[in-house]
Design an enzyme around this catalytic site. Structure first.
Site, PDB file in Angstrom:
ATOM      1  N   LYS A   1       0.833  -1.189   0.000  1.00  0.00           N
ATOM      2  CA  LYS A   1       0.000   0.000   0.000  1.00  0.00           C
ATOM      3  C   LYS A   1       0.887   1.267   0.000  1.00  0.00           C
ATOM      4  O   LYS A   1       2.129   1.165   0.145  1.00  0.00           O
ATOM      5  CB  LYS A   1      -0.960  -0.077   1.197  1.00  0.00           C
ATOM      6  CG  LYS A   1      -1.886  -1.325   1.085  1.00  0.00           C
ATOM      7  CD  LYS A   1      -3.162  -1.249   1.913  1.00  0.00           C
ATOM      8  CE  LYS A   1      -2.987  -1.608   3.353  1.00  0.00           C
ATOM      9  NZ  LYS A   1      -4.304  -1.868   4.044  1.00  0.00           N
TER      10      LYS A   1
ATOM     11  N   TYR B   1     -12.098  -2.285  -2.103  1.00  0.00           N
ATOM     12  CA  TYR B   1     -12.580  -2.374  -0.718  1.00  0.00           C
ATOM     13  C   TYR B   1     -14.107  -2.321  -0.633  1.00  0.00           C
ATOM     14  O   TYR B   1     -14.647  -1.908   0.405  1.00  0.00           O
ATOM     15  CB  TYR B   1     -11.949  -1.257   0.114  1.00  0.00           C
ATOM     16  CG  TYR B   1     -10.529  -1.566   0.571  1.00  0.00           C
ATOM     17  CD1 TYR B   1     -10.236  -2.758   1.248  1.00  0.00           C
ATOM     18  CD2 TYR B   1      -9.494  -0.670   0.343  1.00  0.00           C
ATOM     19  CE1 TYR B   1      -8.939  -3.041   1.672  1.00  0.00           C
ATOM     20  CE2 TYR B   1      -8.194  -0.952   0.777  1.00  0.00           C
ATOM     21  CZ  TYR B   1      -7.926  -2.135   1.438  1.00  0.00           C
ATOM     22  OH  TYR B   1      -6.651  -2.419   1.869  1.00  0.00           O
TER      23      TYR B   1
ATOM     24  N   PHE C   1     -14.756   3.817   8.476  1.00  0.00           N
ATOM     25  CA  PHE C   1     -13.385   4.016   7.995  1.00  0.00           C
ATOM     26  C   PHE C   1     -13.273   3.967   6.471  1.00  0.00           C
ATOM     27  O   PHE C   1     -12.193   4.211   5.919  1.00  0.00           O
ATOM     28  CB  PHE C   1     -12.427   3.012   8.642  1.00  0.00           C
ATOM     29  CG  PHE C   1     -12.729   1.562   8.335  1.00  0.00           C
ATOM     30  CD1 PHE C   1     -13.496   0.788   9.193  1.00  0.00           C
ATOM     31  CD2 PHE C   1     -12.232   0.975   7.181  1.00  0.00           C
ATOM     32  CE1 PHE C   1     -13.779  -0.551   8.908  1.00  0.00           C
ATOM     33  CE2 PHE C   1     -12.495  -0.369   6.892  1.00  0.00           C
ATOM     34  CZ  PHE C   1     -13.279  -1.124   7.752  1.00  0.00           C
TER      35      PHE C   1
ATOM     36  N   ARG D   1      -1.784 -14.655   4.308  1.00  0.00           N
ATOM     37  CA  ARG D   1      -2.416 -13.920   5.415  1.00  0.00           C
ATOM     38  C   ARG D   1      -1.628 -14.121   6.714  1.00  0.00           C
ATOM     39  O   ARG D   1      -1.471 -13.194   7.510  1.00  0.00           O
ATOM     40  CB  ARG D   1      -3.859 -14.380   5.592  1.00  0.00           C
ATOM     41  CG  ARG D   1      -4.773 -14.027   4.446  1.00  0.00           C
ATOM     42  CD  ARG D   1      -5.212 -12.584   4.457  1.00  0.00           C
ATOM     43  NE  ARG D   1      -6.090 -12.266   5.558  1.00  0.00           N
ATOM     44  CZ  ARG D   1      -6.719 -11.116   5.709  1.00  0.00           C
ATOM     45  NH1 ARG D   1      -6.554 -10.146   4.803  1.00  0.00           N
ATOM     46  NH2 ARG D   1      -7.496 -10.882   6.736  1.00  0.00           N
TER      47      ARG D   1
ATOM     48  N   THR E   1      -4.860  -7.528  11.073  1.00  0.00           N
ATOM     49  CA  THR E   1      -5.165  -6.196  10.518  1.00  0.00           C
ATOM     50  C   THR E   1      -4.556  -5.082  11.366  1.00  0.00           C
ATOM     51  O   THR E   1      -3.993  -4.126  10.840  1.00  0.00           O
ATOM     52  CB  THR E   1      -6.695  -6.019  10.406  1.00  0.00           C
ATOM     53  OG1 THR E   1      -7.233  -7.102   9.648  1.00  0.00           O
ATOM     54  CG2 THR E   1      -7.048  -4.698   9.751  1.00  0.00           C
TER      55      THR E   1
ATOM     56  N   ARG F   1       3.355  -7.167   9.123  1.00  0.00           N
ATOM     57  CA  ARG F   1       2.795  -6.009   9.825  1.00  0.00           C
ATOM     58  C   ARG F   1       3.434  -5.806  11.193  1.00  0.00           C
ATOM     59  O   ARG F   1       3.659  -4.655  11.615  1.00  0.00           O
ATOM     60  CB  ARG F   1       1.273  -6.139   9.919  1.00  0.00           C
ATOM     61  CG  ARG F   1       0.576  -5.840   8.589  1.00  0.00           C
ATOM     62  CD  ARG F   1      -0.895  -6.180   8.625  1.00  0.00           C
ATOM     63  NE  ARG F   1      -1.592  -5.779   7.404  1.00  0.00           N
ATOM     64  CZ  ARG F   1      -2.803  -6.202   7.065  1.00  0.00           C
ATOM     65  NH1 ARG F   1      -3.451  -7.059   7.854  1.00  0.00           N
ATOM     66  NH2 ARG F   1      -3.369  -5.784   5.943  1.00  0.00           N
TER      67      ARG F   1
ATOM     68  N   ASN G   1      -0.881  -0.078   7.683  1.00  0.00           N
ATOM     69  CA  ASN G   1      -0.376  -1.446   7.906  1.00  0.00           C
ATOM     70  C   ASN G   1       0.337  -2.043   6.696  1.00  0.00           C
ATOM     71  O   ASN G   1       0.543  -3.251   6.622  1.00  0.00           O
ATOM     72  CB  ASN G   1      -1.487  -2.345   8.451  1.00  0.00           C
ATOM     73  CG  ASN G   1      -2.659  -2.499   7.511  1.00  0.00           C
ATOM     74  OD1 ASN G   1      -2.585  -2.063   6.361  1.00  0.00           O
ATOM     75  ND2 ASN G   1      -3.719  -3.133   7.979  1.00  0.00           N
TER      76      ASN G   1
ATOM     77  N   HIS H   1      -1.652  -5.357   1.702  1.00  0.00           N
ATOM     78  CA  HIS H   1      -2.931  -6.067   1.580  1.00  0.00           C
ATOM     79  C   HIS H   1      -2.662  -7.479   1.080  1.00  0.00           C
ATOM     80  O   HIS H   1      -1.788  -7.686   0.242  1.00  0.00           O
ATOM     81  CB  HIS H   1      -3.841  -5.354   0.562  1.00  0.00           C
ATOM     82  CG  HIS H   1      -5.005  -6.201   0.153  1.00  0.00           C
ATOM     83  ND1 HIS H   1      -6.159  -6.282   0.895  1.00  0.00           N
ATOM     84  CD2 HIS H   1      -5.169  -7.060  -0.882  1.00  0.00           C
ATOM     85  CE1 HIS H   1      -6.994  -7.132   0.320  1.00  0.00           C
ATOM     86  NE2 HIS H   1      -6.413  -7.621  -0.770  1.00  0.00           N
TER      87      HIS H   1
ATOM     88  N   GLU I   1     -10.070 -10.015  -6.849  1.00  0.00           N
ATOM     89  CA  GLU I   1      -9.086  -8.933  -6.795  1.00  0.00           C
ATOM     90  C   GLU I   1      -8.093  -9.014  -7.958  1.00  0.00           C
ATOM     91  O   GLU I   1      -7.726  -7.982  -8.539  1.00  0.00           O
ATOM     92  CB  GLU I   1      -8.351  -8.975  -5.445  1.00  0.00           C
ATOM     93  CG  GLU I   1      -9.286  -8.606  -4.293  1.00  0.00           C
ATOM     94  CD  GLU I   1      -8.736  -8.958  -2.916  1.00  0.00           C
ATOM     95  OE1 GLU I   1      -7.587  -9.441  -2.816  1.00  0.00           O
ATOM     96  OE2 GLU I   1      -9.478  -8.750  -1.931  1.00  0.00           O
TER      97      GLU I   1
HETATM   98  N1  UDP Z   1      -8.921  -0.480   8.376  1.00  0.00           N
HETATM   99  C1  UDP Z   1      -8.901   0.678   9.135  1.00  0.00           C
HETATM  100  N2  UDP Z   1      -9.679   0.759  10.259  1.00  0.00           N
HETATM  101  C2  UDP Z   1     -10.490  -0.270  10.656  1.00  0.00           C
HETATM  102  C3  UDP Z   1     -10.498  -1.445   9.882  1.00  0.00           C
HETATM  103  C4  UDP Z   1      -9.709  -1.520   8.746  1.00  0.00           C
HETATM  104  O1  UDP Z   1      -8.192   1.620   8.802  1.00  0.00           O
HETATM  105  O2  UDP Z   1     -11.173  -0.153  11.662  1.00  0.00           O
HETATM  106  C5  UDP Z   1      -8.101  -0.561   7.154  1.00  0.00           C
HETATM  107  C6  UDP Z   1      -6.813  -1.356   7.354  1.00  0.00           C
HETATM  108  O3  UDP Z   1      -5.768  -0.679   6.685  1.00  0.00           O
HETATM  109  C7  UDP Z   1      -7.123  -2.679   6.702  1.00  0.00           C
HETATM  110  C8  UDP Z   1      -8.107  -2.288   5.604  1.00  0.00           C
HETATM  111  O4  UDP Z   1      -8.848  -1.215   6.156  1.00  0.00           O
HETATM  112  O5  UDP Z   1      -5.958  -3.302   6.197  1.00  0.00           O
HETATM  113  C9  UDP Z   1      -9.055  -3.371   5.182  1.00  0.00           C
HETATM  114  O6  UDP Z   1      -9.667  -3.927   6.316  1.00  0.00           O
HETATM  115  P1  UDP Z   1      -9.806  -5.519   6.458  1.00  0.00           P
HETATM  116  O7  UDP Z   1     -10.704  -5.781   7.636  1.00  0.00           O
HETATM  117  O8  UDP Z   1     -10.217  -6.104   5.157  1.00  0.00           O
HETATM  118  O9  UDP Z   1      -8.328  -5.949   6.880  1.00  0.00           O
HETATM  119  P2  UDP Z   1      -7.166  -6.753   6.127  1.00  0.00           P
HETATM  120  O10 UDP Z   1      -7.819  -7.805   5.261  1.00  0.00           O
HETATM  121  O11 UDP Z   1      -6.369  -5.763   5.341  1.00  0.00           O
HETATM  122  O12 UDP Z   1      -6.338  -7.346   7.247  1.00  0.00           O
END
Ligand code: UDP
Length: 160
Positions: free
Chosen positions: A20, A60, A68, A96, A102, A113, A123, A126, A137
Site C-alpha cells: 500500500k 474495498y 473508515f 495472510r 489487521t 505487519r 499497515n 494487503h 481482486e
Molecule cells: N482499516 C482501518 N480501520 C479499521 C479497519 C480496517 O483503517 O477499523 C483498514 C486497514 O488498513 C485494513 C483495511 O482497512 O488493512 C481493510 O480492512 P480488512 O478488515 O479487510 O483488513 P485486512 O484484510 O487488510 O487485514
C-alpha cells in the site's frame, strides 16, 4: 537417476498481494517481495500504479458504508501501490499468516505487519482473505495477459 515430478495444479493457487502507499513511501517493496519469494512463492504478476478512487472503492467494496471506508479509499488512492500476484501451495491462507493481523499491534512477531507497522490505517500491505477474494481482486487489478505462466528452475526443490 531420480525422477522429480511436480503437481502443477495443486500448487497453482494465486493471491493478490499489494504494498500500500505507506509501504511504498517507506521503501518496503523489496522486503515484502523478499518474504514471499524466500518462502517459495512464485511472482506471476507485478505493477506499480496510483489507483483511482474508483479502483480503490471497488477493491474495498466489502467495507462500503463503514466509518473508515472514505479514509481508506482516500489513503489507497493517495499514492503509488505495488500490486502483485503470487502463486503457490496454499498461498492465500499462508500469505495472510505471513502478513499478520489487521491491527499491527496485534500481529504476531515475525509477520510483515508486526515487523514494519504500528497503526491499522498504515499497515503497509494487503493480502486476499480467501481464494474467492483473490480471484475477484486479481481480475480487478490485472488483465489476463499481465500474468505470466512459467516454471521456475527450483520448483522441484520447493515442492516434493
Ligand atoms: N482499516 C482501518 N480501520 C479499521 C479497519 C480496517 O483503517 O477499523 C483498514 C486497514 O488498513 C485494513 C483495511 O482497512 O488493512 C481493510 O480492512 P480488512 O478488515 O479487510 O483488513 P485486512 O484484510 O487488510 O487485514
Amino acid at each position: 537417476g531420480t525422477t522429480v515430478s511436480f503437481a502443477a495444479s495443486a500448487n497453482s493457487e494465486r493471491s493478490f498481494i499489494m504494498v500500500k502507499p505507506d509501504g511504498v513511501h517507506r521503501g518496503l517493496v523489496g522486503d515484502v517481495i523478499k518474504r514471499f519469494e524466500q518462502r517459495g512463492y512464485k511472482l506471476v504478476g507485478i505493477k506499480v500504479l496510483v489507483p483511482s478512487r474508483e479502483l480503490a472503492s471497488k477493491h474495498y467494496a466489502e467495507h462500503d458504508g463503514k466509518p473508515f471506508f472514505p479514509k481508506l479509499v482516500d489513503f489507497l488512492s493517495s499514492g503509488a501501490v505495488v500490486a502483485c500476484v503470487f502463486e503457490g501451495k496454499d498461498v492465500v491462507k499462508t500469505g495472510r499468516t505471513m502478513i499478520g493481523a489487521t491491527n499491527p499491534l496485534a500481529s504476531a512477531p515475525g509477520t510483515l505487519r508486526a515487523d514494519f507497522a504500528v497503526d491499522m490505517g498504515r499497515n503497509i500491505i494487503h493480502g486476499s482473505d480467501s481464494v474467492e477474494s483473490a480471484m475477484r481482486e486479481i481480475a480487478l487489478w490485472f488483465n489476463a495477459d499481465e500474468l505470466a505462466t512459467y516454471a521456475t528452475a527450483t520448483q522441484a526443490w520447493v515442492y516434493e
